[in-house]
Write a protein that holds these residues in place. Structure first.
Motif, PDB file in Angstrom:
ATOM      1  N   PHE A 273       0.814  -1.213   0.000  1.00  0.00           N
ATOM      2  CA  PHE A 273       0.000   0.000   0.000  1.00  0.00           C
ATOM      3  C   PHE A 273       0.845   1.259   0.000  1.00  0.00           C
ATOM      4  CE2 PHE A 273      -3.008  -3.041   2.123  1.00  0.00           C
ATOM      5  CZ  PHE A 273      -3.831  -3.165   1.016  1.00  0.00           C
TER       6      PHE A 273
ATOM      7  N   LEU B  46      -0.822   4.408  -1.275  1.00  0.00           N
ATOM      8  CA  LEU B  46      -1.737   5.024  -0.308  1.00  0.00           C
ATOM      9  C   LEU B  46      -0.962   5.754   0.782  1.00  0.00           C
ATOM     10  CD1 LEU B  46      -4.579   2.386   0.194  1.00  0.00           C
ATOM     11  CD2 LEU B  46      -4.705   4.598  -0.930  1.00  0.00           C
TER      12      LEU B  46
ATOM     13  N   ASP C 110      -1.201   9.613   1.577  1.00  0.00           N
ATOM     14  CA  ASP C 110      -1.570  10.019   2.932  1.00  0.00           C
ATOM     15  C   ASP C 110      -0.652  11.140   3.418  1.00  0.00           C
ATOM     16  OD1 ASP C 110      -2.756  10.090   5.404  1.00  0.00           O
ATOM     17  OD2 ASP C 110      -1.685   8.342   6.196  1.00  0.00           O
TER      18      ASP C 110
ATOM     19  N   LEU D 108      -1.578  14.304   1.606  1.00  0.00           N
ATOM     20  CA  LEU D 108      -2.809  14.878   2.157  1.00  0.00           C
ATOM     21  C   LEU D 108      -2.521  15.594   3.476  1.00  0.00           C
ATOM     22  CD1 LEU D 108      -5.262  11.916   1.466  1.00  0.00           C
ATOM     23  CD2 LEU D 108      -5.420  14.193   0.492  1.00  0.00           C
TER      24      LEU D 108
ATOM     25  N   TYR E 136      -4.423  19.075  -2.475  1.00  0.00           N
ATOM     26  CA  TYR E 136      -5.138  18.099  -1.640  1.00  0.00           C
ATOM     27  C   TYR E 136      -6.028  17.220  -2.510  1.00  0.00           C
ATOM     28  CZ  TYR E 136      -7.607  16.413   2.526  1.00  0.00           C
ATOM     29  OH  TYR E 136      -8.128  15.623   3.506  1.00  0.00           O
TER      30      TYR E 136
ATOM     31  N   GLN F 130      -7.060   2.719  -5.336  1.00  0.00           N
ATOM     32  CA  GLN F 130      -8.121   1.766  -4.992  1.00  0.00           C
ATOM     33  C   GLN F 130      -8.594   1.001  -6.222  1.00  0.00           C
ATOM     34  OE1 GLN F 130     -10.155   4.854  -2.342  1.00  0.00           O
ATOM     35  NE2 GLN F 130     -11.382   3.030  -1.997  1.00  0.00           N
TER      36      GLN F 130
ATOM     37  N   LEU G 155      -7.121  -7.522  -7.691  1.00  0.00           N
ATOM     38  CA  LEU G 155      -7.881  -8.582  -7.017  1.00  0.00           C
ATOM     39  C   LEU G 155      -8.679  -9.401  -8.026  1.00  0.00           C
ATOM     40  CD1 LEU G 155      -9.182  -6.812  -3.807  1.00  0.00           C
ATOM     41  CD2 LEU G 155      -7.750  -8.836  -3.913  1.00  0.00           C
TER      42      LEU G 155
ATOM     43  N   LEU H  11      -3.570  -4.386  10.290  1.00  0.00           N
ATOM     44  CA  LEU H  11      -4.235  -3.320   9.537  1.00  0.00           C
ATOM     45  C   LEU H  11      -5.639  -3.074  10.069  1.00  0.00           C
ATOM     46  CD1 LEU H  11      -3.170  -4.180   5.876  1.00  0.00           C
ATOM     47  CD2 LEU H  11      -2.485  -2.212   7.196  1.00  0.00           C
TER      48      LEU H  11
ATOM     49  N   GLN I  32      -7.736  11.941   6.817  1.00  0.00           N
ATOM     50  CA  GLN I  32      -7.223  11.035   5.782  1.00  0.00           C
ATOM     51  C   GLN I  32      -6.538   9.820   6.384  1.00  0.00           C
ATOM     52  OE1 GLN I  32      -6.223  14.178   6.125  1.00  0.00           O
ATOM     53  NE2 GLN I  32      -4.001  14.280   6.319  1.00  0.00           N
ATOM     54  N   ASP I  33      -6.005   9.960   7.616  1.00  0.00           N
ATOM     55  CA  ASP I  33      -5.361   8.807   8.255  1.00  0.00           C
ATOM     56  C   ASP I  33      -6.357   7.667   8.416  1.00  0.00           C
ATOM     57  OD1 ASP I  33      -3.008  10.116   8.387  1.00  0.00           O
ATOM     58  OD2 ASP I  33      -3.069  10.540  10.534  1.00  0.00           O
TER      59      ASP I  33
ATOM     60  N   ILE J 213      -7.669   6.258   4.842  1.00  0.00           N
ATOM     61  CA  ILE J 213      -6.652   5.458   4.163  1.00  0.00           C
ATOM     62  C   ILE J 213      -6.420   4.145   4.893  1.00  0.00           C
ATOM     63  CG2 ILE J 213      -4.169   5.404   3.647  1.00  0.00           C
ATOM     64  CD1 ILE J 213      -4.493   8.051   2.352  1.00  0.00           C
TER      65      ILE J 213
ATOM     66  N   THR K 236      -9.230   1.920   3.962  1.00  0.00           N
ATOM     67  CA  THR K 236      -9.080   1.381   2.614  1.00  0.00           C
ATOM     68  C   THR K 236      -8.073   0.235   2.594  1.00  0.00           C
ATOM     69  OG1 THR K 236      -9.512   3.572   1.704  1.00  0.00           O
ATOM     70  CG2 THR K 236      -8.485   1.972   0.230  1.00  0.00           C
ATOM     71  N   GLU K 237      -6.948   0.427   3.320  1.00  0.00           N
ATOM     72  CA  GLU K 237      -5.924  -0.618   3.375  1.00  0.00           C
ATOM     73  C   GLU K 237      -6.485  -1.900   3.978  1.00  0.00           C
ATOM     74  OE1 GLU K 237      -1.828   2.020   3.828  1.00  0.00           O
ATOM     75  OE2 GLU K 237      -2.478   0.731   5.455  1.00  0.00           O
TER      76      GLU K 237
ATOM     77  N   THR L  65      -8.980  -3.555   1.497  1.00  0.00           N
ATOM     78  CA  THR L  65      -8.321  -4.208   0.352  1.00  0.00           C
ATOM     79  C   THR L  65      -7.583  -5.462   0.797  1.00  0.00           C
ATOM     80  OG1 THR L  65      -8.024  -2.020  -0.605  1.00  0.00           O
ATOM     81  CG2 THR L  65      -6.800  -3.811  -1.609  1.00  0.00           C
ATOM     82  N   ALA L  66      -6.902  -5.385   1.942  1.00  0.00           N
ATOM     83  CA  ALA L  66      -6.158  -6.544   2.430  1.00  0.00           C
ATOM     84  C   ALA L  66      -7.112  -7.683   2.789  1.00  0.00           C
ATOM     85  CB  ALA L  66      -5.317  -6.152   3.646  1.00  0.00           C
TER      86      ALA L  66
ATOM     87  N   GLN M 188     -10.034  -8.237   1.385  1.00  0.00           N
ATOM     88  CA  GLN M 188     -10.492  -8.819   0.112  1.00  0.00           C
ATOM     89  C   GLN M 188      -9.433  -9.738  -0.480  1.00  0.00           C
ATOM     90  OE1 GLN M 188     -12.166  -6.040  -2.754  1.00  0.00           O
ATOM     91  NE2 GLN M 188     -12.801  -4.736  -1.067  1.00  0.00           N
TER      92      GLN M 188
END
Lengths: 132, 118
Positions: free
Chosen positions: A7, A10, A14, A17, A110, A121, A128, B63, B83-84, B87, B90-91, B94-95, B97
């Motif tokens: 990741f 991301l 992050d 952001l 931003y 994503q 996947l 995670l 955002q922390d 994100i 999301t991690e 996804t992990a 899945q």
């Protein structure tokens, strides 16, 4: 580094952001204090500017905050209760147009990072699909 | 201390002898001597699938814990940066899945072996 290397995109987004959030916070503070005057015996409000530095692992970090001149700009406001003998007060050394321009830059920076997270994503979802 | 569902799956994966016996060492699969391969013990040079799965699930649990902690911070107003959380969430998603996909593939492979004509 992140504990989950898959990741990295991301994580980098992050950091971007977070950095732009800091910039937006600083700009909002600068704009909020654009009409903050101080007596000439004290230093003026100092506008704040975050210093961005690239992260060796990828990403961007705020390495410090630069501040505008504490001398500010001496303006004549004889009616102000803060005015000195000659009728001067200290205004902050910043302009509304510059701050508004930076506000747009920070906001778009931003939003660009948000786009990166969305693209990441979509990319992960596509990866996947290989296993399905 | 209760055992989380994720940890339970990890323990189950390590306990499964048939899964642990699947070797990820590619050379032991493509060999042209099936009779010999059946009689000799499997090579132990590769990491077995059960260990890989368990390690992956450990990372996944980290995670998910991170995401949960940030969710609590968001609810209590202690979250410093939005955002922390988004994100981390999301991690974790996804992990999860990815883990489910791998698990489905493993079960599918296992079933295919079981369904081989005797």
């Amino acid at each position: 580094m992140s504990d989950f290397g898959a990741f990295n995109t991301l994580r980098i987004a992050d950091e971007a952001l977070g950095a732009h959030q800091t910039w937006l916070d600083a700009i909002s503070n600068n704009i909020a204090n654009i009409n903050t005057y101080e007596p000439t015996s004290q230093s003026a409000f100092q506008a704040q500017y975050p210093i961005f530095q690239s992260d060796p692992d990828g990403g961007v970090v705020v390495s410090g905050i630069a501040e505008s001149d504490p001398q500010g700009i001496e303006v004549s406001m004889p009616d102000s209760p803060l005015a000195d003998d000659k009728g001067y007060v200290r205004a902050p050394d910043e302009s509304m147009s510059t701050q508004m321009g930076m506000l747009i830059m920070a906001q778009q920076g931003y939003q660009a990072s948000v786009s990166v997270t969305k693209t990441a994503q979509t990319e992960y979802d596509a990866a996947l699909q290989i296993g399905k | 201390m209760t055992v989380s569902p994720v940890a339970a799956i990890a323990n189950a994966a390590q306990a499964l002898p048939s899964l642990a016996g699947i070797n990820t060492d590619a050379t032991s699969v493509g060999g042209l001597a099936p009779v010999q391969a059946a009689t000799t013990t499997p090579s132990t040079s590769g990491t077995d699938f059960g260990t890989l799965l368990a390690n992956g699930i450990d990372s996944l649990e980290g995670l998910q814990n991170n995401s949960s902690n940030l969710a609590v911070q968001a609810a209590t107003g202690d979250l410093g940066a939005l955002q922390d959380y988004t994100i981390a969430s999301t991690e974790a998603s996804t992990a999860t899945q990815l883990a489910v996909t791998l698990r489905n593939q493993a079960v599918s492979a296992f079933n295919q072996i079981l369904n081989m004509p005797a």
